[in-house]
Design a protein around this motif. Structure first.
Motif, short mmCIF file in Angstrom:
data_model
loop_
_atom_site.label_atom_id
_atom_site.label_comp_id
_atom_site.label_asym_id
_atom_site.label_seq_id
_atom_site.Cartn_x
_atom_site.Cartn_y
_atom_site.Cartn_z
N MET A 137 -11.01 2.47 4.11
CA MET A 137 -9.69 1.85 4.18
C MET A 137 -9.40 1.01 2.94
O MET A 137 -8.29 1.03 2.39
N ILE A 138 -10.40 0.26 2.48
CA ILE A 138 -10.22 -0.57 1.29
C ILE A 138 -9.99 0.31 0.07
O ILE A 138 -9.12 0.04 -0.77
N ALA A 139 -10.78 1.39 -0.04
CA ALA A 139 -10.58 2.33 -1.15
C ALA A 139 -9.19 2.94 -1.09
O ALA A 139 -8.50 3.09 -2.12
N ALA A 140 -8.74 3.29 0.12
CA ALA A 140 -7.41 3.86 0.29
C ALA A 140 -6.33 2.86 -0.12
O ALA A 140 -5.29 3.24 -0.68
N SER A 141 -6.57 1.59 0.16
CA SER A 141 -5.58 0.57 -0.22
C SER A 141 -5.42 0.50 -1.73
O SER A 141 -4.29 0.37 -2.24
N PHE A 142 -6.51 0.61 -2.46
CA PHE A 142 -6.41 0.62 -3.93
C PHE A 142 -5.69 1.88 -4.41
O PHE A 142 -4.93 1.82 -5.39
N TYR A 143 -5.92 2.99 -3.74
CA TYR A 143 -5.22 4.22 -4.14
C TYR A 143 -3.72 4.09 -3.90
O TYR A 143 -2.92 4.53 -4.73
N VAL A 144 -3.32 3.47 -2.79
CA VAL A 144 -1.90 3.26 -2.52
C VAL A 144 -1.29 2.35 -3.59
O VAL A 144 -0.18 2.60 -4.07
N VAL A 145 -2.03 1.32 -4.00
CA VAL A 145 -1.55 0.43 -5.06
C VAL A 145 -1.36 1.21 -6.36
O VAL A 145 -0.34 1.08 -7.05
N TYR A 146 -2.35 2.04 -6.71
CA TYR A 146 -2.26 2.85 -7.92
C TYR A 146 -1.04 3.76 -7.88
O TYR A 146 -0.27 3.83 -8.84
N ARG A 147 -0.84 4.47 -6.76
CA ARG A 147 0.31 5.36 -6.65
C ARG A 147 1.62 4.59 -6.72
O ARG A 147 2.61 5.07 -7.28
N THR A 148 1.63 3.38 -6.14
CA THR A 148 2.83 2.56 -6.20
C THR A 148 3.18 2.19 -7.63
O THR A 148 4.34 2.32 -8.07
N TYR A 149 2.19 1.73 -8.39
CA TYR A 149 2.43 1.37 -9.78
C TYR A 149 2.82 2.57 -10.62
O TYR A 149 3.63 2.46 -11.55
N ARG A 150 2.24 3.72 -10.32
CA ARG A 150 2.55 4.92 -11.09
C ARG A 150 3.99 5.37 -10.86
O ARG A 150 4.67 5.81 -11.79
N GLU A 151 4.46 5.22 -9.62
CA GLU A 151 5.81 5.67 -9.29
C GLU A 151 6.87 4.64 -9.63
O GLU A 151 8.01 4.99 -9.90
N ASN A 152 6.49 3.37 -9.61
CA ASN A 152 7.49 2.30 -9.72
C ASN A 152 7.08 1.27 -10.76
O ASN A 152 6.27 0.38 -10.49
N SER A 153 7.65 1.38 -11.94
CA SER A 153 7.34 0.43 -13.00
C SER A 153 8.04 -0.91 -12.80
O SER A 153 7.88 -1.82 -13.61
N TYR A 154 8.83 -1.03 -11.72
CA TYR A 154 9.51 -2.29 -11.40
C TYR A 154 8.79 -3.06 -10.30
O TYR A 154 9.34 -4.00 -9.74
N ALA A 155 7.56 -2.66 -9.97
CA ALA A 155 6.85 -3.27 -8.83
C ALA A 155 6.29 -4.65 -9.18
O ALA A 155 5.09 -4.90 -9.11
N ALA A 156 7.19 -5.54 -9.58
CA ALA A 156 6.82 -6.91 -9.94
C ALA A 156 6.64 -7.73 -8.67
O ALA A 156 7.19 -7.40 -7.61
#
Length: 201
Positions: A137-156
């Protein structure tokens, strides 16, 4: 049909890299902060546990530290502007600052309680397969964060509409399933941490 999501984010990231190359040095991985986080969390966990012989504690520290460093390394290379933006609370609303200050304190209080429960007093007996599920689950959370940053450069960290930079709604990646994927990743971490550490709470 135009897809403003990833292409827009990639374009913004490219512009940020160009601006930083011209105007300032890009942010780098903060190894000192990573080391302090590792040492600080380790002190909280192992002092409460009363022993260093705790596989779940070491696995948690390794996963949090390595996952954080990989995420920072990716941002530093592909979107240094977003990395710099996420390191500042500029423009953050007062209530938002209160919440983001309280949550880490609650987290730091919760960790030693889990150590007391799982190791020192052994009041929880979590099977190994569930501890492995917690690590996943923790590893998956980091993957979700990575995908979020990759898709959204406005994720401030500060929620704002950045119209001057062509801010558009993102509908690809994790945004196709949930509107706030960073919060979803946090939920995965909160669910996975006690399991990995061997505590039911």
């Amino acid at each position: 049909m135009q897809r403003p999501a990833r292409s827009g984010g990639a374009a913004v990231a490219a512009r940020r890299r160009t601006d930083m190359d011209q105007n300032s040095s890009p942010p780098r991985i903060n190894l000192q902060r990573a080391a302090c986080t590792f040492a600080g969390l380790g002190t909280l966990l192992f002092l409460a546990a009363g022993t260093m012989r705790w596989a779940g504690g070491w696995a948690f520290l390794a996963e949090i530290t390595i996952g954080g460093l990989i995420t920072e390394a990716w941002l530093a290379r592909h979107d240094p502007g977003l990395l710099a933006e996420r390191r500042t609370a500029r423009g953050q609303a007062g209530w938002d600052r209160v919440i983001t200050s309280i949550m880490p304190l609650l987290w730091l209080t919760w960790l030693p309680l889990m150590a007391l429960d799982a190791v020192r007093y052994q009041t929880s007996l979590v099977p190994v397969w569930l501890q492995c599920a917690g690590a996943a689950m923790i590893a998956a959370s980091f993957y979700v964060v990575y995908r979020t940053y990759r898709e959204n450069s406005y994720a401030a960290p500060v929620v704002k509409i950045q119209r001057e930079r062509g801010h558009a709604a993102v509908t690809t990646g994790p945004y196709a399933y949930v509107r706030h994927p960073i919060y979803a990743s946090g939920l995965l971490t909160y669910l996975g941490t006690p399991l990995l550490l061997g505590s039911w709470w």
